[in-house]
Design a protein around this motif. Structure first.
Motif, short mmCIF file in Angstrom:
data_model
loop_
_atom_site.label_atom_id
_atom_site.label_comp_id
_atom_site.label_asym_id
_atom_site.label_seq_id
_atom_site.Cartn_x
_atom_site.Cartn_y
_atom_site.Cartn_z
N LYS A 220 -32.29 -16.19 -14.66
CA LYS A 220 -32.84 -15.54 -13.34
C LYS A 220 -33.80 -14.21 -13.89
O LYS A 220 -34.30 -13.64 -13.04
CB LYS A 220 -31.84 -15.13 -12.33
CG LYS A 220 -31.23 -16.44 -11.80
CD LYS A 220 -30.27 -15.99 -10.65
CE LYS A 220 -29.39 -17.20 -10.10
NZ LYS A 220 -28.81 -17.16 -8.85
N SER B 83 -37.75 -16.73 -11.09
CA SER B 83 -37.33 -16.20 -9.64
C SER B 83 -36.63 -17.36 -9.00
O SER B 83 -36.50 -18.40 -9.66
CB SER B 83 -38.53 -16.09 -8.59
OG SER B 83 -39.46 -17.34 -8.45
N GLU B 84 -35.91 -17.27 -8.08
CA GLU B 84 -34.97 -18.14 -7.57
C GLU B 84 -35.71 -19.53 -7.12
O GLU B 84 -35.23 -20.52 -7.23
CB GLU B 84 -34.25 -17.48 -6.32
CG GLU B 84 -33.38 -18.49 -5.43
CD GLU B 84 -31.98 -18.87 -6.20
OE1 GLU B 84 -31.19 -19.69 -5.70
OE2 GLU B 84 -31.65 -18.03 -7.10
N LYS B 85 -37.11 -19.20 -6.53
CA LYS B 85 -37.52 -20.35 -5.81
C LYS B 85 -38.30 -21.20 -7.07
O LYS B 85 -38.33 -22.55 -7.08
CB LYS B 85 -38.68 -19.89 -4.97
CG LYS B 85 -40.01 -19.29 -5.41
CD LYS B 85 -40.90 -18.67 -4.40
CE LYS B 85 -42.08 -18.06 -5.18
NZ LYS B 85 -43.16 -17.71 -3.89
N SER C 180 -29.00 -23.44 -1.71
CA SER C 180 -28.69 -22.62 -2.85
C SER C 180 -28.91 -23.44 -4.18
O SER C 180 -28.95 -24.43 -4.25
CB SER C 180 -27.50 -22.03 -2.85
OG SER C 180 -26.50 -23.02 -2.92
N LEU C 181 -29.39 -22.65 -5.18
CA LEU C 181 -29.34 -23.35 -6.69
C LEU C 181 -28.09 -23.91 -7.14
O LEU C 181 -26.90 -22.96 -6.87
CB LEU C 181 -29.94 -22.18 -7.71
CG LEU C 181 -30.30 -22.56 -8.76
CD1 LEU C 181 -31.58 -23.61 -8.97
CD2 LEU C 181 -30.70 -21.49 -9.93
N LEU D 231 -36.69 -21.64 -10.03
CA LEU D 231 -35.52 -22.39 -10.48
C LEU D 231 -35.22 -23.47 -9.62
O LEU D 231 -34.87 -24.74 -10.17
CB LEU D 231 -34.43 -21.27 -10.85
CG LEU D 231 -34.55 -20.56 -11.72
CD1 LEU D 231 -33.17 -19.37 -11.76
CD2 LEU D 231 -34.52 -21.09 -13.13
N ARG D 232 -35.36 -23.51 -8.44
CA ARG D 232 -35.28 -24.51 -7.33
C ARG D 232 -36.23 -25.57 -7.73
O ARG D 232 -35.84 -26.99 -7.63
CB ARG D 232 -35.09 -23.85 -5.93
CG ARG D 232 -33.98 -23.09 -5.60
CD ARG D 232 -34.30 -22.29 -4.37
NE ARG D 232 -35.27 -22.99 -3.34
CZ ARG D 232 -34.65 -23.64 -2.22
NH1 ARG D 232 -33.45 -23.55 -2.04
NH2 ARG D 232 -35.26 -24.18 -1.18
N GLN E 56 -31.10 -21.69 -16.63
CA GLN E 56 -31.37 -21.08 -15.12
C GLN E 56 -31.59 -19.67 -15.06
O GLN E 56 -30.76 -18.86 -14.39
CB GLN E 56 -30.36 -21.61 -14.28
CG GLN E 56 -30.58 -23.26 -14.08
CD GLN E 56 -29.59 -23.73 -12.95
OE1 GLN E 56 -28.40 -23.60 -12.95
NE2 GLN E 56 -29.98 -24.64 -12.18
#
Length: 581
Positions: free
Chosen positions: A334, A338-340, A463-464, A342-343, A332
């Motif tokens: 970063k 990006s966070e989105k 959150s992830l 990874l989600r 995962q």
């Protein structure tokens, strides 16, 4: 029908045969026997040769079976060893240790025994004299840095205390055991190697080809690790880079690749390296415009045109890039994503079908930039559409292989720089809604957890979560509550999506049988009487249910169920996957 030569033989007749010319090929794994296995072998043979520590109780008609040796004759006339590498190597070390033990003996029996061993280890000339420079076994194992030490020990019998390879350790072990045998049972000494040569039995199976030998190995072998497809591919790479005088560089690259892949892939079948080659195969299939839903066996695909694909400079480099990508997905990372994104990748990790791994691999291979990176926004949109399609197809077209047809077509679109649209497979939104409403989302169906994961991460506030987190399916209105209260008018509502949520296993174990009012305590987290903090759930959507409900009733289940299904159908529309779009 494949032809086989099978003939049970004792060690003496197999090893001393003038045609015996064993080769441990480059694709085999390194020698792996530890001292404890050698001790087991020694103890077993000793017990067989001297029952009750009595040489006179030995029955000359008895045999001790050591297992099969599966070989095939390669283009150079060598007997390539497919199965039996470990025992063959160990027996050679054992015989060499005995050979040294007779070095100073001059009695007739000892000299005869020494001569018999010579003919097992070294090739002989036309006068039946051994050539001490030419062994009857050789090793080309690509990733075995100690193979030269093995050959040196066989040739010279020399092994110093600084040598730490498995070959050296096991040879020194046998030497010590032989010295103890001579000290404790001097009258047994000359008998043991002869009983090994005469009464220890191997089953040599000579196949007509490598593929036949490998099939036999897979059938016979129930203890060791069978050769994987990746082992065969490794040999082809090794030959390619050896011709370029880069074999040491290749060995280092392969080891690093193997270590990385072993960490990130855990396939049900095959090895982690096989999984990497499989993911890359789909990219090459797409480049070749192969749409067929019947997928070739991995080895069949790569062996085309004499393994031409593995004799290209870019192939190993591409495999390394692909492994790096999936390693960063697993971590995962970063810095890469990006966070989105990874989600979205987290959600896909709970997909009802593993085909998404191959689909994403093709997308990565085609769209990566010079640094192996992807355009984040485009990748995000691709993952969204993939999720919407795969989830829906799992309900509307159930079946393990059903997804292949649409995915294979889109793989070709990817490598041809066309948009992924699933244009020939769009859904009727009302039909999808009806099917989802009537579908039984039981816990044993993979799509159930898939839908709940999508729903949880559909909330922007979610959150992830680390991939290693164990998530289970929680019944918000507990089954035990229904058994006690019988307050649901329709028991089917227990199993609809509206009554289910993701929940960490550590919480689910404690909360499963409680009333909703009691569950809130566990969902939110609390401090127990001992002052220990028990963390609540990281699933935001479940927490939001808590904040808006003091109880969870049948009406709440039905409303939540409708919300999940309606929102998912909207998700399909947003990604252009409905016929009305």
């Amino acid at each position: 029908m494949s032809k086989l030569n099978v003939d049970q033989k004792n060690i003496s007749s197999l090893f001393s045969d003038k045609k015996a010319d064993f080769l441990i090929p480059d694709y085999q794994r390194p020698y792996a026997w530890e001292e404890d296995k050698c001790k087991t072998l020694w103890d077993d043979i000793f017990t067989f040769a001297f029952p009750d520590n009595d040489c006179d109780k030995f029955d000359e008609n008895e045999e001790y079976y050591l297992g099969p040796i599966v070989t095939f004759k390669n283009d150079n006339g060598k007997m390539e060893v497919i199965d039996g590498q470990q025992r063959l190597t160990t027996l050679m070390l054992l015989l060499r240790a005995f050979y040294d033990g007779f070095a100073n003996a001059n009695d007739k029996k000892s000299v005869s025994t020494r001569q018999r061993i010579e003919k097992c280890i070294w090739k002989t000339d036309e006068y039946d004299e051994p050539n001490l420079d030419v062994l009857k076994i050789n090793s080309d194992v690509a990733t075995d840095e100690d193979k030269e030490e093995f050959l040196s020990i066989l040739k010279t019998g020399l092994c110093n205390k600084d040598q730490k390879s498995r070959y050296a350790k096991n040879f020194k072990f046998f030497k010590q055991e032989i010295e103890q045998l001579l000290h404790n049972f001097p009258t047994f000494y000359a008998l043991m190697p002869n009983r090994i040569l005469n009464n220890c039995i191997l089953l040599p199976i000579e196949a007509e080809s490598q593929n036949t030998a490998l099939r036999i190995f897979s059938t016979l072998n129930d203890r060791g690790l069978p050769l994987s497809d990746a082992d065969i591919f490794k040999a082809q790479f090794y030959k390619y880079y050896a011709k370029k005088n880069q074999k040491n560089d290749f060995i280092n690259r392969w080891k690093e690749l193997e270590e990385k892949v072993n960490k990130i892939f855990h396939p049900i079948q095959g090895t982690p390296m096989d999984e990497l080659f499989t993911r890359y195969m789909y990219y090459e299939r797409a480049l070749q415009k192969i749409k067929s839903s019947t997928t070739e066996a991995l080895r069949k695909f790569y062996e085309k045109n004499s393994y031409a694909l593995l004799n290209r400079e870019e192939t190993l480099y591409n495999l390394e890039l692909l492994a790096d990508f999936w390693n960063d997905v697993a971590d995962q990372d970063k810095d890469r994503f990006s966070e989105k994104v990874l989600r979205r990748l987290f959600v896909l990790n709970y997909a009802p079908n593993g085909m998404w791994n191959y689909f994403v691999s093709v997308y990565f291979m085609k769209n990566k930039d010079a640094e192996g990176k992807l355009d984040d926004e485009k990748f995000y949109q691709f993952l969204q559409k993939t999720t919407a399609f795969v989830w829906t197809y799992a309900v509307t077209n159930p079946g393990v292989n059903a997804l292949r047809t649409p995915i294979y077509s889109e793989m070709i679109n990817i490598v041809e720089d066309k948009d992924v649209t699933f244009g020939e497979f769009k859904f009727d939104s009302e039909k999808v809604k009806s099917m989802f409403n009537n579908y039984v989302f039981s816990n044993n169906r993979t799509i159930t957890k898939s839908m709940l994961t999508w729903w949880a991460f559909n909330k922007e506030e979610q959150s992830l979560i680390p991939l290693e987190t164990t998530l289970e399916i929680e019944h918000i209105f507990a089954r035990k509550r229904q058994e006690t209260e019988n307050s649901l008018s329709d028991k089917k509502n227990l199993e609809v999506l509206g009554n289910k949520a993701l929940l960490e296993k550590r919480i689910n174990i404690r909360a499963s049988d409680y009333r909703f009012s009691d569950k809130i305590k566990y969902y939110k987290g609390f401090t127990n009487a001992k002052g220990q903090i028990k963390e609540g759930t990281k699933i935001y959507e479940l927490s939001s249910v808590l904040s808006s409900n003091v109880d969870f009733t049948e009406t709440d289940i039905q409303n939540r169920n409708s919300n999940i299904i309606n929102t998912f159908v909207d998700f399909l529309k947003q990604n252009g996957l409905t016929k009305s779009e």
